[in-house]
Design a protein around this motif. Structure first.
Motif, PDB file in Angstrom:
ATOM      1  N   VAL A   1     -52.321  31.992  52.864  1.00  0.00           N
ATOM      2  CA  VAL A   1     -52.212  30.895  53.827  1.00  0.00           C
ATOM      3  C   VAL A   1     -51.172  29.878  53.367  1.00  0.00           C
ATOM      4  O   VAL A   1     -50.369  29.383  54.171  1.00  0.00           O
ATOM      5  N   TRP A   2     -51.158  29.547  52.065  1.00  0.00           N
ATOM      6  CA  TRP A   2     -50.150  28.611  51.548  1.00  0.00           C
ATOM      7  C   TRP A   2     -48.752  29.225  51.639  1.00  0.00           C
ATOM      8  O   TRP A   2     -47.769  28.514  51.918  1.00  0.00           O
ATOM      9  N   PHE A   3     -48.656  30.512  51.427  1.00  0.00           N
ATOM     10  CA  PHE A   3     -47.367  31.193  51.582  1.00  0.00           C
ATOM     11  C   PHE A   3     -46.897  31.112  53.028  1.00  0.00           C
ATOM     12  O   PHE A   3     -45.710  30.885  53.291  1.00  0.00           O
ATOM     13  N   ALA A   4     -47.826  31.265  53.986  1.00  0.00           N
ATOM     14  CA  ALA A   4     -47.472  31.168  55.402  1.00  0.00           C
ATOM     15  C   ALA A   4     -47.019  29.751  55.746  1.00  0.00           C
ATOM     16  O   ALA A   4     -46.080  29.561  56.531  1.00  0.00           O
ATOM     17  N   ARG A   5     -47.680  28.764  55.167  1.00  0.00           N
ATOM     18  CA  ARG A   5     -47.262  27.379  55.410  1.00  0.00           C
ATOM     19  C   ARG A   5     -45.855  27.130  54.876  1.00  0.00           C
ATOM     20  O   ARG A   5     -45.027  26.478  55.536  1.00  0.00           O
ATOM     21  N   PHE A   6     -45.602  27.626  53.673  1.00  0.00           N
ATOM     22  CA  PHE A   6     -44.265  27.481  53.091  1.00  0.00           C
ATOM     23  C   PHE A   6     -43.224  28.169  53.956  1.00  0.00           C
ATOM     24  O   PHE A   6     -42.128  27.624  54.197  1.00  0.00           O
ATOM     25  N   LEU A   7     -43.546  29.365  54.445  1.00  0.00           N
ATOM     26  CA  LEU A   7     -42.607  30.094  55.301  1.00  0.00           C
ATOM     27  C   LEU A   7     -42.352  29.344  56.603  1.00  0.00           C
ATOM     28  O   LEU A   7     -41.210  29.279  57.084  1.00  0.00           O
ATOM     29  N   GLY A   8     -43.403  28.756  57.175  1.00  0.00           N
ATOM     30  CA  GLY A   8     -43.221  27.986  58.405  1.00  0.00           C
ATOM     31  C   GLY A   8     -42.320  26.784  58.202  1.00  0.00           C
ATOM     32  O   GLY A   8     -41.420  26.509  59.015  1.00  0.00           O
ATOM     33  N   VAL A   9     -42.550  26.041  57.113  1.00  0.00           N
ATOM     34  CA  VAL A   9     -41.702  24.882  56.821  1.00  0.00           C
ATOM     35  C   VAL A   9     -40.266  25.317  56.567  1.00  0.00           C
ATOM     36  O   VAL A   9     -39.314  24.662  57.020  1.00  0.00           O
ATOM     37  N   ALA A  10     -40.102  26.440  55.857  1.00  0.00           N
ATOM     38  CA  ALA A  10     -38.758  26.937  55.568  1.00  0.00           C
ATOM     39  C   ALA A  10     -38.014  27.287  56.856  1.00  0.00           C
ATOM     40  O   ALA A  10     -36.818  26.958  57.005  1.00  0.00           O
ATOM     41  N   LEU A  11     -38.675  27.940  57.785  1.00  0.00           N
ATOM     42  CA  LEU A  11     -38.020  28.283  59.062  1.00  0.00           C
ATOM     43  C   LEU A  11     -37.636  27.035  59.844  1.00  0.00           C
ATOM     44  O   LEU A  11     -36.556  26.980  60.463  1.00  0.00           O
ATOM     45  N   ILE A  12     -38.495  26.039  59.829  1.00  0.00           N
ATOM     46  CA  ILE A  12     -38.182  24.794  60.548  1.00  0.00           C
ATOM     47  C   ILE A  12     -36.961  24.120  59.922  1.00  0.00           C
ATOM     48  O   ILE A  12     -36.051  23.645  60.638  1.00  0.00           O
ATOM     49  N   LEU A  13     -36.912  24.071  58.593  1.00  0.00           N
ATOM     50  CA  LEU A  13     -35.765  23.451  57.913  1.00  0.00           C
ATOM     51  C   LEU A  13     -34.486  24.238  58.169  1.00  0.00           C
ATOM     52  O   LEU A  13     -33.407  23.646  58.342  1.00  0.00           O
ATOM     53  N   ILE A  14     -34.604  25.564  58.191  1.00  0.00           N
ATOM     54  CA  ILE A  14     -33.427  26.389  58.510  1.00  0.00           C
ATOM     55  C   ILE A  14     -32.935  26.088  59.922  1.00  0.00           C
ATOM     56  O   ILE A  14     -31.723  25.992  60.174  1.00  0.00           O
ATOM     57  N   GLY A  15     -33.876  25.931  60.838  1.00  0.00           N
ATOM     58  CA  GLY A  15     -33.496  25.586  62.211  1.00  0.00           C
ATOM     59  C   GLY A  15     -32.742  24.270  62.283  1.00  0.00           C
ATOM     60  O   GLY A  15     -31.722  24.153  62.986  1.00  0.00           O
ATOM     61  N   PHE A  16     -33.220  23.267  61.536  1.00  0.00           N
ATOM     62  CA  PHE A  16     -32.536  21.972  61.513  1.00  0.00           C
ATOM     63  C   PHE A  16     -31.158  22.096  60.877  1.00  0.00           C
ATOM     64  O   PHE A  16     -30.183  21.472  61.349  1.00  0.00           O
ATOM     65  N   ALA A  17     -31.062  22.876  59.801  1.00  0.00           N
ATOM     66  CA  ALA A  17     -29.767  23.034  59.134  1.00  0.00           C
ATOM     67  C   ALA A  17     -28.743  23.678  60.072  1.00  0.00           C
ATOM     68  O   ALA A  17     -27.586  23.221  60.166  1.00  0.00           O
ATOM     69  N   VAL A  18     -29.166  24.722  60.767  1.00  0.00           N
ATOM     70  CA  VAL A  18     -28.258  25.387  61.707  1.00  0.00           C
ATOM     71  C   VAL A  18     -27.888  24.443  62.849  1.00  0.00           C
ATOM     72  O   VAL A  18     -26.716  24.385  63.273  1.00  0.00           O
ATOM     73  N   ALA A  19     -28.859  23.691  63.346  1.00  0.00           N
ATOM     74  CA  ALA A  19     -28.595  22.772  64.459  1.00  0.00           C
ATOM     75  C   ALA A  19     -27.607  21.682  64.051  1.00  0.00           C
ATOM     76  O   ALA A  19     -26.701  21.306  64.834  1.00  0.00           O
ATOM     77  N   ILE A  20     -27.756  21.175  62.840  1.00  0.00           N
ATOM     78  CA  ILE A  20     -26.843  20.125  62.371  1.00  0.00           C
ATOM     79  C   ILE A  20     -25.425  20.666  62.225  1.00  0.00           C
ATOM     80  O   ILE A  20     -24.445  20.018  62.622  1.00  0.00           O
ATOM     81  N   VAL A  21     -25.318  21.872  61.645  1.00  0.00           N
ATOM     82  CA  VAL A  21     -23.994  22.479  61.480  1.00  0.00           C
ATOM     83  C   VAL A  21     -23.342  22.708  62.839  1.00  0.00           C
ATOM     84  O   VAL A  21     -22.138  22.402  63.037  1.00  0.00           O
TER      85      VAL A  21
END
Length: 442
Positions: free
Chosen positions: A285-305
């Motif tokens: 479950v903690w791994f899934a939470r980390f993966l979810g946060v990572a995907l959200i941050l990746i989305g923001f990084a791509v959007a900013i670029v």
């Protein structure tokens, strides 16, 4: 099977204080009774997973009665309630099937008798409390607060319990011959006699039916220091012992059964449903939470670029995929679910289910039996074996298919809610970045 309402909410966790309030409210309602489906008080439990349906064997793993017992042993640390409940139901049936001549020797314990004894026991208890110095430990002795105060959040660190029972294979009845053992016949009589005397009751007639079995129940569940001592108030304990000194009729257990039944229905059952909805262990479950946060941050990084670049405004829709998946994964993990496991309708095998002996039998105690040692499991081989597993192996532990349709229905509904939440927040983030003027820096 159709999904539940999109507004479905899983059962709330019932702590000791909430349980106390529910039980008091139920007792104050004149028309309410323990057997009138009080498990329905908790929202989020479909009829297919009701307490009675689980007890009567109408559900499949991981919602079967053995799964419920394992939860009470390894997670909630209250298996003695269900163990006594199952014994009493069987005892009630066997008593009704006994010879008429035997039943006549054990008269019914009437409600009037019970009220009189309870009133006297309560009065003596409160008078004793006034005479003795009131300490926190004395005030909460024998109540829900005492039992739950020493419980650990970690389900694999149960407070050690000192067993008073001695293994015995001779048995007293056909029912007892099926158990794992308990106190011996002579020891049971001696300890039961001490319990009767300490409660100010006379020793019962030994000619009453099931007399020896009742003695074992006293030494296993009722008296202080019993290996499976029930969580009873002092007056409940005393009143029950006095009732058993009068008769071995099932009605003598009325107070105990009411207390155990309400604890199972109002607290343990809703918590079991809530816990079973989680399809992954804690590391997963903690791994899934980390993966979810990572995907959200990746989305923001791509959007900013994309926003700072000369790319067309339409390209800014691409991060929506990462945002939706990330937020969905995060919401599902918040409710204890891994979306990958759910896609297969799988769940992780529980730690106590992982390891088997050489002969293929699972490690574990005789938890489904009515008599035996305490429910402590610290010495079971699987505890050390599981603690020695590395974190990566725990995250990718063995999986098993979820057989119970009602549980899959709940998880499908939560998964849909997570997807809708992910899409909702993803659209909001996308709208914000679409509204921002392009930077044209590169």
């Amino acid at each position: 099977m159709a999904l539940l309402s999109v507004l479905y909410r899983r059962p709330k966790k019932v702590d000791p204080e909430t349980y106390r309030q529910r039980r008091e409210a139920l007792e104050e309602a004149a028309e309410a009774s323990v057997k009138s489906g009080v498990s329905g008080v908790s929202a989020g439990i479909p009829d297919a997973l009701s307490f009675d349906r689980i007890i009567n064997g109408g559900t499949c793993p991981p919602m079967a009665i053995r799964d419920f017992m394992n939860y009470l042993v390894y997670v909630e640390h209250g298996a003695e309630n269900l163990q006594f409940y199952l014994w009493f139901k069987n005892y009630e049936k066997r008593f009704a099937e006994a010879k008429t001549s035997d039943i006549a020797l054990a008269p019914e314990w009437t409600q009037a008798m019970e009220d009189e004894v309870v009133a006297k026991a309560r009065k003596e208890h409160f008078e004793k409390m006034k005479r003795e110095p009131a300490t926190a430990a004395a005030i909460f002795n024998g109540t829900d607060f005492e039992k739950h105060s020493d419980k650990k959040a970690n389900p694999f660190n149960t407070p050690p319990r000192s067993p008073n029972g001695v293994p015995d294979q001779d048995g007293l009845t056909t029912w007892e011959s099926m158990t794992c053992g308990g106190t011996s016949n002579a020891s049971s009589r001696t300890q039961a006699a001490e319990a009767f005397l300490s409660a100010g009751a006379k020793l019962p007639f030994s000619i009453q039916p099931f007399h020896q079995e009742v003695n074992r129940i006293i030494t296993s569940y009722i008296m202080d220091g019993a290996p499976r001592q029930l969580n009873l108030a002092a007056w409940e304990q005393k009143a029950t012992v006095q009732a058993l000194s009068y008769t071995s009729h099932p009605s003598a257990f009325r107070i105990l059964f009411k207390s155990v039944d309400s604890a199972l229905r109002l607290q343990s059952h809703p918590n079991f449903i809530r816990w079973s909805i989680c399809n992954g262990n804690l590391p997963r479950v903690w791994f899934a939470r980390f993966l979810g946060v990572a995907l959200i941050l990746i989305g923001f990084a791509v959007a900013i670029v994309l926003t700072l670049s000369k790319a067309g405004r339409g390209y800014r829709v691409l991060p929506l995929i990462a945002w939706a998946l990330g937020m969905s994964t995060l919401v599902a993990a918040y409710k204890g679910m891994c979306v990958v496991l759910h896609g297969l309708h799988h769940r992780h095998v529980r730690p106590w289910e992982l390891f088997t002996q050489d002969d293929g039998e699972e490690f574990g105690m005789c938890t489904m039996e009515s008599f035996g040692s305490n429910n402590s499991y610290e010495d079971e081989p699987w505890v050390v074996k599981y603690q020695e597993r590395n974190i990566v192996r725990k995250i990718f532990d063995r999986e098993i298919w979820i057989q119970e349709p009602a549980l899959r229905q709940i998880q499908d509904t939560i998964f849909l809610q997570a997807l809708l939440a992910g899409l909702f927040f993803g659209l909001i983030f996308m709208a914000v970045f679409l509204a921002v003027p392009g930077g044209h820096f590169f």
